[in-house]
Motif scaffolding. Structure first.
Motif, PDB file in Angstrom:
ATOM      1  N   SER A 102       4.184   2.294  -4.322  1.00  0.00           N
ATOM      2  CA  SER A 102       5.377   2.765  -3.512  1.00  0.00           C
ATOM      3  C   SER A 102       5.150   4.399  -3.768  1.00  0.00           C
ATOM      4  CB  SER A 102       6.448   2.631  -4.088  1.00  0.00           C
ATOM      5  OG  SER A 102       6.717   2.932  -5.580  1.00  0.00           O
ATOM      6  N   GLY A 103       4.070   4.865  -4.415  1.00  0.00           N
ATOM      7  CA  GLY A 103       3.817   6.230  -4.565  1.00  0.00           C
ATOM      8  C   GLY A 103       3.072   6.645  -5.779  1.00  0.00           C
ATOM      9  N   THR A 104       3.022   7.955  -5.941  1.00  0.00           N
ATOM     10  CA  THR A 104       2.302   8.643  -7.022  1.00  0.00           C
ATOM     11  C   THR A 104       2.795   8.321  -8.616  1.00  0.00           C
ATOM     12  OG1 THR A 104       1.473  10.511  -5.823  1.00  0.00           O
ATOM     13  CG2 THR A 104       1.196  10.582  -8.252  1.00  0.00           C
ATOM     14  N   THR A 105       4.157   8.072  -8.584  1.00  0.00           N
ATOM     15  CA  THR A 105       4.694   7.706  -9.980  1.00  0.00           C
ATOM     16  C   THR A 105       4.537   6.329 -10.090  1.00  0.00           C
ATOM     17  OG1 THR A 105       6.600   9.635  -9.619  1.00  0.00           O
ATOM     18  CG2 THR A 105       6.909   7.684 -11.151  1.00  0.00           C
ATOM     19  N   HIS A 106       4.555   5.495  -9.149  1.00  0.00           N
ATOM     20  CA  HIS A 106       4.438   4.073  -9.437  1.00  0.00           C
ATOM     21  C   HIS A 106       2.986   3.782 -10.018  1.00  0.00           C
ATOM     22  CE1 HIS A 106       4.095  -0.264  -7.209  1.00  0.00           C
ATOM     23  NE2 HIS A 106       3.777  -0.297  -8.601  1.00  0.00           N
ATOM     24  N   SER A 107       1.942   4.465  -9.157  1.00  0.00           N
ATOM     25  CA  SER A 107       0.427   4.346  -9.433  1.00  0.00           C
ATOM     26  C   SER A 107       0.277   4.739 -10.928  1.00  0.00           C
ATOM     27  CB  SER A 107      -0.244   5.223  -8.588  1.00  0.00           C
ATOM     28  OG  SER A 107       0.036   4.868  -7.135  1.00  0.00           O
ATOM     29  N   ILE A 108       0.998   5.899 -11.319  1.00  0.00           N
ATOM     30  CA  ILE A 108       0.685   6.401 -12.851  1.00  0.00           C
ATOM     31  C   ILE A 108       1.318   5.414 -13.665  1.00  0.00           C
ATOM     32  CG2 ILE A 108       1.147   7.999 -14.460  1.00  0.00           C
ATOM     33  CD1 ILE A 108       1.229  10.090 -12.159  1.00  0.00           C
ATOM     34  N   ASN A 109       2.530   4.857 -13.521  1.00  0.00           N
ATOM     35  CA  ASN A 109       2.908   3.959 -14.487  1.00  0.00           C
ATOM     36  C   ASN A 109       2.211   2.604 -14.504  1.00  0.00           C
ATOM     37  OD1 ASN A 109       6.018   4.534 -15.778  1.00  0.00           O
ATOM     38  ND2 ASN A 109       5.654   5.627 -13.789  1.00  0.00           N
ATOM     39  N   SER A 232       0.625  10.082  -2.732  1.00  0.00           N
ATOM     40  CA  SER A 232       1.526   9.493  -2.055  1.00  0.00           C
ATOM     41  C   SER A 232       1.325  10.068  -0.409  1.00  0.00           C
ATOM     42  CB  SER A 232       2.906  10.297  -2.490  1.00  0.00           C
ATOM     43  OG  SER A 232       3.287   9.736  -3.709  1.00  0.00           O
ATOM     44  N   ALA A 233       1.866   9.050   0.301  1.00  0.00           N
ATOM     45  CA  ALA A 233       1.887   9.180   1.752  1.00  0.00           C
ATOM     46  C   ALA A 233       2.563  10.487   2.361  1.00  0.00           C
ATOM     47  CB  ALA A 233       1.968   8.131   2.382  1.00  0.00           C
ATOM     48  N   HIS A 234       3.623  10.549   1.719  1.00  0.00           N
ATOM     49  CA  HIS A 234       4.645  11.593   2.314  1.00  0.00           C
ATOM     50  C   HIS A 234       4.388  13.109   1.972  1.00  0.00           C
ATOM     51  CE1 HIS A 234       7.117  12.663  -1.562  1.00  0.00           C
ATOM     52  NE2 HIS A 234       6.598  11.761  -1.992  1.00  0.00           N
ATOM     53  N   LYS A 235       3.242  13.148   1.248  1.00  0.00           N
ATOM     54  CA  LYS A 235       2.745  14.321   1.110  1.00  0.00           C
ATOM     55  C   LYS A 235       1.600  14.656   2.103  1.00  0.00           C
ATOM     56  CE  LYS A 235       4.727  14.929  -3.330  1.00  0.00           C
ATOM     57  NZ  LYS A 235       5.622  15.678  -3.634  1.00  0.00           N
ATOM     58  N   VAL A 236       1.333  13.717   2.841  1.00  0.00           N
ATOM     59  CA  VAL A 236       0.278  13.944   4.043  1.00  0.00           C
ATOM     60  C   VAL A 236       0.623  13.647   5.391  1.00  0.00           C
ATOM     61  CG1 VAL A 236      -1.825  13.907   2.204  1.00  0.00           C
ATOM     62  CG2 VAL A 236      -0.800  11.620   3.170  1.00  0.00           C
ATOM     63  N   CYS A 237       1.907  14.085   5.581  1.00  0.00           N
ATOM     64  CA  CYS A 237       2.575  13.853   6.804  1.00  0.00           C
ATOM     65  C   CYS A 237       2.781  12.107   7.082  1.00  0.00           C
ATOM     66  CB  CYS A 237       1.581  14.193   8.050  1.00  0.00           C
ATOM     67  SG  CYS A 237       1.235  16.057   7.882  1.00  0.00           S
ATOM     68  N   GLY A 238       2.956  11.375   5.956  1.00  0.00           N
ATOM     69  CA  GLY A 238       3.243  10.043   6.236  1.00  0.00           C
ATOM     70  C   GLY A 238       4.409   9.594   5.799  1.00  0.00           C
ATOM     71  N   PRO A 239       4.895   8.395   5.741  1.00  0.00           N
ATOM     72  CA  PRO A 239       6.329   7.958   5.439  1.00  0.00           C
ATOM     73  C   PRO A 239       6.695   8.081   3.733  1.00  0.00           C
ATOM     74  CG  PRO A 239       4.979   6.187   5.835  1.00  0.00           C
ATOM     75  CD  PRO A 239       4.280   7.439   6.312  1.00  0.00           C
ATOM     76  N   THR A 240       7.802   8.101   3.404  1.00  0.00           N
ATOM     77  CA  THR A 240       8.141   7.975   1.969  1.00  0.00           C
ATOM     78  C   THR A 240       7.960   6.462   1.526  1.00  0.00           C
ATOM     79  OG1 THR A 240      10.339   7.786   2.318  1.00  0.00           O
ATOM     80  CG2 THR A 240       9.693  10.087   1.751  1.00  0.00           C
ATOM     81  N   GLY A 241       8.107   6.458   0.175  1.00  0.00           N
ATOM     82  CA  GLY A 241       7.825   4.936  -0.259  1.00  0.00           C
ATOM     83  C   GLY A 241       6.594   4.181  -0.208  1.00  0.00           C
ATOM     84  N   VAL A 242       5.491   4.936  -0.130  1.00  0.00           N
ATOM     85  CA  VAL A 242       4.202   4.008   0.086  1.00  0.00           C
ATOM     86  C   VAL A 242       2.924   5.296  -0.624  1.00  0.00           C
ATOM     87  CG1 VAL A 242       3.666   4.691   2.068  1.00  0.00           C
ATOM     88  CG2 VAL A 242       2.724   2.877   1.076  1.00  0.00           C
ATOM     89  N   GLY A 243       2.288   4.717  -1.401  1.00  0.00           N
ATOM     90  CA  GLY A 243       1.258   5.660  -1.933  1.00  0.00           C
ATOM     91  C   GLY A 243      -0.009   4.699  -2.373  1.00  0.00           C
ATOM     92  N   MET A 244      -0.715   5.470  -2.980  1.00  0.00           N
ATOM     93  CA  MET A 244      -2.247   4.785  -3.340  1.00  0.00           C
ATOM     94  C   MET A 244      -2.619   4.931  -4.751  1.00  0.00           C
ATOM     95  SD  MET A 244      -6.137   6.172  -2.328  1.00  0.00           S
ATOM     96  CE  MET A 244      -5.654   7.133  -3.653  1.00  0.00           C
ATOM     97  N   LEU A 245      -2.953   4.078  -5.427  1.00  0.00           N
ATOM     98  CA  LEU A 245      -3.827   4.265  -6.706  1.00  0.00           C
ATOM     99  C   LEU A 245      -5.515   3.630  -6.205  1.00  0.00           C
ATOM    100  CD1 LEU A 245      -4.624   3.981  -9.661  1.00  0.00           C
ATOM    101  CD2 LEU A 245      -3.637   1.457  -9.854  1.00  0.00           C
ATOM    102  N   TYR A 246      -6.104   4.604  -6.401  1.00  0.00           N
ATOM    103  CA  TYR A 246      -7.568   4.227  -6.507  1.00  0.00           C
ATOM    104  C   TYR A 246      -8.105   3.986  -8.023  1.00  0.00           C
ATOM    105  CZ  TYR A 246     -12.500   5.002  -7.178  1.00  0.00           C
ATOM    106  OH  TYR A 246     -13.872   4.986  -7.874  1.00  0.00           O
ATOM    107  N   GLY A 247      -8.748   2.974  -8.194  1.00  0.00           N
ATOM    108  CA  GLY A 247      -9.354   2.643  -9.504  1.00  0.00           C
ATOM    109  C   GLY A 247     -10.714   2.160  -9.487  1.00  0.00           C
ATOM    110  N   LYS A 248     -11.636   2.643 -10.292  1.00  0.00           N
ATOM    111  CA  LYS A 248     -13.135   2.004 -10.343  1.00  0.00           C
ATOM    112  C   LYS A 248     -12.665   0.365 -10.597  1.00  0.00           C
ATOM    113  CE  LYS A 248     -15.678   5.826 -12.029  1.00  0.00           C
ATOM    114  NZ  LYS A 248     -16.377   6.348 -13.275  1.00  0.00           N
ATOM    115  N   GLU A 249     -13.634  -0.348  -9.822  1.00  0.00           N
ATOM    116  CA  GLU A 249     -13.598  -1.800  -9.987  1.00  0.00           C
ATOM    117  C   GLU A 249     -13.619  -2.311 -11.349  1.00  0.00           C
ATOM    118  OE1 GLU A 249     -15.960  -5.005  -7.736  1.00  0.00           O
ATOM    119  OE2 GLU A 249     -16.946  -4.225  -9.217  1.00  0.00           O
ATOM    120  N   SER A 250     -14.532  -1.627 -12.271  1.00  0.00           N
ATOM    121  CA  SER A 250     -14.640  -1.986 -13.702  1.00  0.00           C
ATOM    122  C   SER A 250     -13.217  -1.836 -14.336  1.00  0.00           C
ATOM    123  CB  SER A 250     -15.801  -1.159 -14.257  1.00  0.00           C
ATOM    124  OG  SER A 250     -15.370   0.157 -14.165  1.00  0.00           O
TER     125      SER A 250
END
Length: 415
Positions: A102-109, A232-250
């Motif tokens: 849902s965004g950066t905060t969700h990803s961190i948690n 978070s998408a809403h920082k890059v011209c996208g909508p609020t309420g969505v974001g990304m977590l990238y994590g190494k597969e391992s």
């Protein structure tokens, strides 16, 4: 920050044409033309992304990954195509290393919760003095659950991290390091390449908070060798309420699921549940399907302009705005690192930032006032907060002139 110099921006970038893509920039606030300088909080959304949102709800609205009917399959395809766009943009090695949140905060948690079972008393976590509250509080909570110790990289008066102090904090007990790529309060670009390299030398994992960097920089997570990268998408011209977590597969394979429910399971009985493979292991429940699709569309939009072009133009705005504001007697800028994105955090001597922000709003100028969810930074400077003007590629020097005149008016009224 390696902003490009010598670019002929006039040949590749016309800000007035860009502004036509953003309907909200043509509205009035308090009878005045809107000047939107709160981009560090939320960027505005171009009609190309708005059209994708309307198109989804008009033609594709259905739940994904679960239906054999046409709408479900079409929505699933659009959602997964967006995941692929995000993978390409950040240069993740595998598609399943991109987790929708849902965004950066969700990803961190999500990451903080996962490390609960991996830490013990005596382990150490390092954060920086430049962090947003969302990259402080989850780690404090993790320390409370596990008995680990939280350590802080100090900052200097220019708003830069003291890297030698960071090097000295690292030890065999360091298990996790968390820093933002760019400070939301000051605009400082942190030397994350060095931070990541040194952490890996002692075997620590690193999470980079990219919420403030992604509007200005195109991160390559493989080149950085980041273990986790969030935005978070809403920082890059996208909508609020969505974001990304990238994590190494391992690492993603080591972490347990953050939430239980539909989609994240392989098989459920009352005796035992087995979990789905990545990325679905971390994507319980019905996601923000439209938001995920629009996230990809927003990255398409910004990549079509080009991040080198965006960075060069925003650097022009930063240099111009800095010079014009500093010409006002009694104005002080906080965060004077040579490596900055287009953020100016400032105060007028003897005047509360909230009062200045209120007057600017009456003039149609949107800035952010307060501690910007970075209260330790304000405590360091011994101030209640700042006035933050954050510029984007659709802003203009004429708008900066309006800001400067507004600050002068506020100073005259409040002094």
């Amino acid at each position: 920050m390696p902003f490009l110099s010598g670019l002929d921006l006039s040949a590749m970038f016309n800000v007035e044409d860009i502004r036509k893509d953003f309907p909200i920039l043509y509205r009035k606030v308090n009878g005045k033309p809107l000047v939107y300088f709160d981009n560090a909080a939320t960027s505005q959304t171009p009609k190309q992304v708005i059209d994708v949102i309307v198109d989804y709800y008009s033609n594709y609205n259905a739940n994904i990954h679960r239906g054999v009917h046409t709408l479900s399959q079409e929505a699933t395809d659009l959602y997964e195509q967006s995941r692929k766009k995000i993978q390409t943009h950040f240069n993740a090695k595998f598609l399943h290393e991109i987790i929708f949140t849902s965004g950066t905060t969700h990803s961190i948690n999500l990451v903080a919760n996962g490390f609960t079972s991996l830490l013990k008393k005596g382990d150490e976590i390092i954060v920086s003095a430049l962090e947003h509250h969302s990259n402080i509080v989850p780690w404090q909570m993790l320390c409370e659950r596990t008995g680990a110790t939280l350590k802080v990289i100090p900052m200097n008066l220019e708003g830069e991290l003291e890297i030698e102090a960071y090097n000295n904090l690292l030890s065999k007990n360091t298990k996790l390091v968390f820093v933002n790529h760019v400070s939301n309060a000051l605009g400082t670009v942190n030397p994350i390449e060095h931070i990541i390299d040194e952490a890996h030398k002692v075997g620590a994992a690193v999470l980079i908070d990219g919420a403030q960097s992604c509007p200005h920089i195109k991160p390559d997570v493989q080149a950085l060798d980041a273990d986790f990268y969030v935005t978070s998408a809403h920082k890059v011209c996208g909508p609020t309420g969505v974001g990304m977590l990238y994590g190494k597969e391992s690492w993603l394979k080591k972490l347990p699921p953050y939430q239980g429910g539909g989609e994240m399971i392989a098989e459920v009985t009352f005796e035992k549940t087995t979990y789905a493979d990545l990325p679905h292991k971390f994507e319980a429940g019905t996601p923000n399907i439209c938001g995920g699709i629009a996230f990809g569309a927003a990255l398409d939009y910004m990549n079509a302009i080009g991040f080198d072009t965006i960075a060069a133009y925003e650097n022009e705005l930063l240099e111009y705005g800095t010079a014009q504001l500093l010409a006002i007697e009694g104005l002080k800028i906080y965060g004077t690192s040579k490596h900055k994105t287009s953020v100016i955090s400032f105060n007028l001597e003897g005047i509360h930032p909230y009062d200045v922000g209120t007057i600017l709003d009456k003039l149609g100028i949107a800035v952010r006032t307060g501690h910007h969810c970075a209260q330790p930074i304000m405590d360091f400077y011994k101030i209640p907060g700042t006035i933050r003007a954050s510029f984007s590629f659709y802003n203009t020097k004429a708008e900066i002139d309006a800001l400067v005149e507004g600050v002068k008016k506020a100073k005259m009224m409040l002094s």
